[in-house]
Design an enzyme around this catalytic site. Structure first.
Site, mmCIF file in Angstrom:
data_model
loop_
_atom_site.group_PDB
_atom_site.id
_atom_site.type_symbol
_atom_site.label_atom_id
_atom_site.label_comp_id
_atom_site.label_asym_id
_atom_site.label_seq_id
_atom_site.Cartn_x
_atom_site.Cartn_y
_atom_site.Cartn_z
ATOM 1 N N CYS A 193 -21.089 73.628 -17.299
ATOM 2 C CA CYS A 193 -20.015 74.574 -17.144
ATOM 3 C C CYS A 193 -19.304 74.731 -18.458
ATOM 4 C CB CYS A 193 -19.099 74.126 -15.855
ATOM 5 S SG CYS A 193 -18.116 72.752 -16.430
ATOM 6 N N ARG A 194 -17.984 75.155 -18.302
ATOM 7 C CA ARG A 194 -17.221 75.655 -19.700
ATOM 8 C C ARG A 194 -16.923 74.099 -20.183
ATOM 9 N NH1 ARG A 194 -12.275 76.148 -21.930
ATOM 10 N NH2 ARG A 194 -11.103 75.161 -20.019
#
Length: 99
Positions: free
Chosen positions: A63-64
């Site tokens: 994810c980020r």
């Protein structure tokens, strides 16, 4: 939680290793670039898309920053999947991206 460093993921991708990377970010985040060859399944859709994930392979969750992929890791781990979480997420990814 089993983790893997972004550099290790980059090596696997570049060496054409049969690696499964699952990006759980939202559409607009992925549009900015994802790890080449990664499968995009937003975290909110993951429970309904488990049939798309091969249970015989290991999957690297991305994810980020590592938070959402950690939740994805827990979900898949509880269901018996082999998973690792990429530490630091895309914020730590220094390699090529696919748009």
């Amino acid at each position: 939680m089993k983790e893997i460093k972004p550099e290790e993921v980059a090596k696997k991708v570049k060496s054409d290793e049969d690696v499964s990377v699952i990006d759980v970010r939202e559409d607009e985040e992925v549009a900015e670039g994802k790890i080449p060859g990664a499968t995009h399944i937003p975290l909110g859709e993951l429970p309904d898309r488990l049939d798309e994930i091969d249970q015989s392979k290991e999957h690297i969750m991305v994810c980020r920053s590592g938070g959402r992929s950690g939740k994805a890791y827990q979900l898949l781990d509880e269901k018996g999947y082999k998973v690792r979480n990429m530490s630091g997420g895309m914020l730590e990814w220094k390699d090529d991206v696919e748009k």
